[in-house]
Design an enzyme around this catalytic site. Structure first.
Site, PDB file in Angstrom:
ATOM      1  N   CYS A  27       0.851  -1.185   0.000  1.00 33.70           N
ATOM      2  CA  CYS A  27       0.000   0.000   0.000  1.00 33.70           C
ATOM      3  C   CYS A  27       0.895   1.246   0.000  1.00 33.70           C
ATOM      4  O   CYS A  27       1.665   1.469   0.941  1.00 33.70           O
ATOM      5  CB  CYS A  27      -0.930   0.006   1.213  1.00 33.70           C
ATOM      6  SG  CYS A  27      -1.830   1.575   1.384  1.00 33.70           S
ATOM      7  N   ASP A  29      -0.362  16.040  -2.930  1.00 30.05           N
ATOM      8  CA  ASP A  29      -0.641  15.087  -4.007  1.00 30.05           C
ATOM      9  C   ASP A  29       0.475  15.184  -5.041  1.00 30.05           C
ATOM     10  O   ASP A  29       0.915  16.290  -5.393  1.00 30.05           O
ATOM     11  CB  ASP A  29      -2.000  15.396  -4.651  1.00 30.05           C
ATOM     12  CG  ASP A  29      -2.492  14.243  -5.504  1.00 30.05           C
ATOM     13  OD1 ASP A  29      -3.512  13.628  -5.124  1.00 30.05           O
ATOM     14  OD2 ASP A  29      -1.873  13.946  -6.542  1.00 30.05           O
ATOM     15  N   HIS A  59      -4.567   1.434   8.231  1.00 25.87           N
ATOM     16  CA  HIS A  59      -4.971   1.073   6.869  1.00 25.87           C
ATOM     17  C   HIS A  59      -6.459   0.741   6.841  1.00 25.87           C
ATOM     18  O   HIS A  59      -6.875  -0.341   7.247  1.00 25.87           O
ATOM     19  CB  HIS A  59      -4.152  -0.116   6.352  1.00 25.87           C
ATOM     20  CG  HIS A  59      -4.499  -0.487   4.947  1.00 25.87           C
ATOM     21  ND1 HIS A  59      -3.963   0.152   3.846  1.00 25.87           N
ATOM     22  CD2 HIS A  59      -5.371  -1.401   4.453  1.00 25.87           C
ATOM     23  CE1 HIS A  59      -4.471  -0.363   2.746  1.00 25.87           C
ATOM     24  NE2 HIS A  59      -5.335  -1.310   3.085  1.00 25.87           N
ATOM     25  N   ASN A  68     -12.978   9.765  -2.614  1.00 26.17           N
ATOM     26  CA  ASN A  68     -13.428   8.801  -3.616  1.00 26.17           C
ATOM     27  C   ASN A  68     -13.465   7.424  -2.969  1.00 26.17           C
ATOM     28  O   ASN A  68     -12.511   7.033  -2.286  1.00 26.17           O
ATOM     29  CB  ASN A  68     -12.470   8.787  -4.803  1.00 26.17           C
ATOM     30  CG  ASN A  68     -12.406  10.125  -5.517  1.00 26.17           C
ATOM     31  OD1 ASN A  68     -13.413  10.825  -5.615  1.00 26.17           O
ATOM     32  ND2 ASN A  68     -11.232  10.504  -6.001  1.00 26.17           N
ATOM     33  N   GLY A 127     -14.322   6.309  -8.302  1.00 25.97           N
ATOM     34  CA  GLY A 127     -13.089   6.802  -8.914  1.00 25.97           C
ATOM     35  C   GLY A 127     -11.860   6.640  -8.030  1.00 25.97           C
ATOM     36  O   GLY A 127     -10.835   7.292  -8.256  1.00 25.97           O
ATOM     37  N   HIS A 155      -6.441   3.106   0.145  1.00 28.12           N
ATOM     38  CA  HIS A 155      -6.235   3.471   1.557  1.00 28.12           C
ATOM     39  C   HIS A 155      -7.008   4.775   1.720  1.00 28.12           C
ATOM     40  O   HIS A 155      -6.713   5.754   1.003  1.00 28.12           O
ATOM     41  CB  HIS A 155      -4.729   3.646   1.815  1.00 28.12           C
ATOM     42  CG  HIS A 155      -4.357   4.056   3.214  1.00 28.12           C
ATOM     43  ND1 HIS A 155      -3.358   3.403   3.925  1.00 28.12           N
ATOM     44  CD2 HIS A 155      -4.802   5.053   4.009  1.00 28.12           C
ATOM     45  CE1 HIS A 155      -3.222   3.995   5.117  1.00 28.12           C
ATOM     46  NE2 HIS A 155      -4.087   5.005   5.186  1.00 28.12           N
ATOM     47  N   HIS A 213      -8.533   8.223   1.989  1.00 26.57           N
ATOM     48  CA  HIS A 213      -7.872   9.537   1.981  1.00 26.57           C
ATOM     49  C   HIS A 213      -8.880  10.614   1.627  1.00 26.57           C
ATOM     50  O   HIS A 213      -9.824  10.386   0.876  1.00 26.57           O
ATOM     51  CB  HIS A 213      -6.692   9.566   1.001  1.00 26.57           C
ATOM     52  CG  HIS A 213      -7.026   9.101  -0.387  1.00 26.57           C
ATOM     53  ND1 HIS A 213      -7.120   7.769  -0.722  1.00 26.57           N
ATOM     54  CD2 HIS A 213      -7.298   9.792  -1.529  1.00 26.57           C
ATOM     55  CE1 HIS A 213      -7.429   7.661  -2.008  1.00 26.57           C
ATOM     56  NE2 HIS A 213      -7.555   8.871  -2.522  1.00 26.57           N
ATOM     57  N   HIS A 217      -9.011  14.217  -0.257  1.00 27.21           N
ATOM     58  CA  HIS A 217      -8.366  15.252  -1.058  1.00 27.21           C
ATOM     59  C   HIS A 217      -8.790  16.599  -0.470  1.00 27.21           C
ATOM     60  O   HIS A 217      -9.992  16.845  -0.292  1.00 27.21           O
ATOM     61  CB  HIS A 217      -8.840  15.210  -2.515  1.00 27.21           C
ATOM     62  CG  HIS A 217      -8.496  13.960  -3.251  1.00 27.21           C
ATOM     63  ND1 HIS A 217      -7.460  13.875  -4.158  1.00 27.21           N
ATOM     64  CD2 HIS A 217      -9.065  12.724  -3.244  1.00 27.21           C
ATOM     65  CE1 HIS A 217      -7.414  12.664  -4.669  1.00 27.21           C
ATOM     66  NE2 HIS A 217      -8.375  11.942  -4.137  1.00 27.21           N
TER      67      HIS A 217
HETATM   68  P1  5GP Z   1      -7.943   8.592  -5.677  1.00 25.36           P
HETATM   69  O1  5GP Z   1      -8.247   8.539  -7.132  1.00 25.36           O
HETATM   70  O2  5GP Z   1      -7.585   7.215  -5.129  1.00 25.36           O
HETATM   71  O3  5GP Z   1      -8.985   9.287  -4.867  1.00 25.36           O
HETATM   72  O4  5GP Z   1      -6.671   9.527  -5.539  1.00 25.36           O
HETATM   73  C1  5GP Z   1      -5.374   9.074  -5.375  1.00 25.36           C
HETATM   74  C2  5GP Z   1      -4.470  10.269  -5.429  1.00 25.36           C
HETATM   75  O5  5GP Z   1      -3.186   9.882  -4.977  1.00 25.36           O
HETATM   76  C3  5GP Z   1      -4.284  10.861  -6.830  1.00 25.36           C
HETATM   77  O6  5GP Z   1      -4.675  12.237  -6.824  1.00 25.36           O
HETATM   78  C4  5GP Z   1      -2.787  10.686  -7.108  1.00 25.36           C
HETATM   79  O7  5GP Z   1      -2.235  11.785  -7.819  1.00 25.36           O
HETATM   80  C5  5GP Z   1      -2.208  10.540  -5.717  1.00 25.36           C
HETATM   81  N1  5GP Z   1      -1.013   9.708  -5.643  1.00 25.36           N
HETATM   82  C6  5GP Z   1      -0.863   8.470  -6.201  1.00 25.36           C
HETATM   83  N2  5GP Z   1       0.350   7.962  -5.898  1.00 25.36           N
HETATM   84  C7  5GP Z   1       0.980   8.908  -5.135  1.00 25.36           C
HETATM   85  C8  5GP Z   1       2.265   8.967  -4.523  1.00 25.36           C
HETATM   86  O8  5GP Z   1       3.098   8.051  -4.610  1.00 25.36           O
HETATM   87  N3  5GP Z   1       2.574  10.088  -3.826  1.00 25.36           N
HETATM   88  C9  5GP Z   1       1.672  11.124  -3.696  1.00 25.36           C
HETATM   89  N4  5GP Z   1       2.082  12.166  -2.986  1.00 25.36           N
HETATM   90  N5  5GP Z   1       0.454  11.103  -4.265  1.00 25.36           N
HETATM   91  C10 5GP Z   1       0.113  10.008  -4.972  1.00 25.36           C
HETATM   92 ZN    ZN Z   2      -2.509   1.531   3.522  1.00 22.51          ZN
END
Ligand code: 5GP
Ligand code: ZN
Length: 122
Positions: free
Chosen positions: A5, A31, A47, A91, A97, A102, A104, A106
């Protein structure tokens, strides 16, 4: 900690990230692919796969997470007052989406227009 993860590894420090905050429960970092002038991700260290997996027993730390998101928005460049503000997005699942599994939030803000995927609700 869940193996493989990315966000557990960022929380643990084994993958680098531009962290702006961490405590015993939560970590917040930029991000990697920002969709707004301010684009932070706030995660619990624990997690949890997504909001689909939370129960009423999680309400206490989830409440702290929401309050912390609002504080971190203000401290990291989201403008105050009715002309400013921010967007808080979680999301959940494929239809939601979600790409990183894990939980989170935004935290998105800064002067508009924003480009790309977070600029509008749909
Ligand atoms: P989701 O689509 O799962 O809601 O958003 C995942 C977010 O994680 C995306 O905006 C993507 O740019 C960000 N992200 C993915 N991998 C990494 C990473 O290794 N480091 C950071 N800082 N952000 C990440
Ligand atoms: Zn995790």
């Amino acid at each position: 900690m869940s193996e493989n993860c990315i966000f557990c590894k960022i929380a643990q420090g084994s993958i680098p990230a531009r962290k702006v905050y961490e405590d015993d429960e939560f970590v917040c970092f930029h991000d990697i692919s920002p969709a707004a002038p301010v684009h932070l991700l706030l995660i619990p260290r624990k997690h949890v796969v997504s909001l689909q997996n939370v129960t009423p027993e999680d309400s206490h730390w989830l409440g702290r997470m929401v309050a912390l998101a609002c504080r971190l928005a203000a401290e990291n460049g989201c403008r105050p007052g009715p002309q400013g503000g921010f967007r808080l997005v979680a999301n959940a699942g494929a239809d939601g989406g979600q790409e990183v599994h894990h939980l989170h939030f935004h935290i998105l803000g800064g002067e508009r227009p924003w480009q790309g995927r977070m600029a509008a609700i749909a």
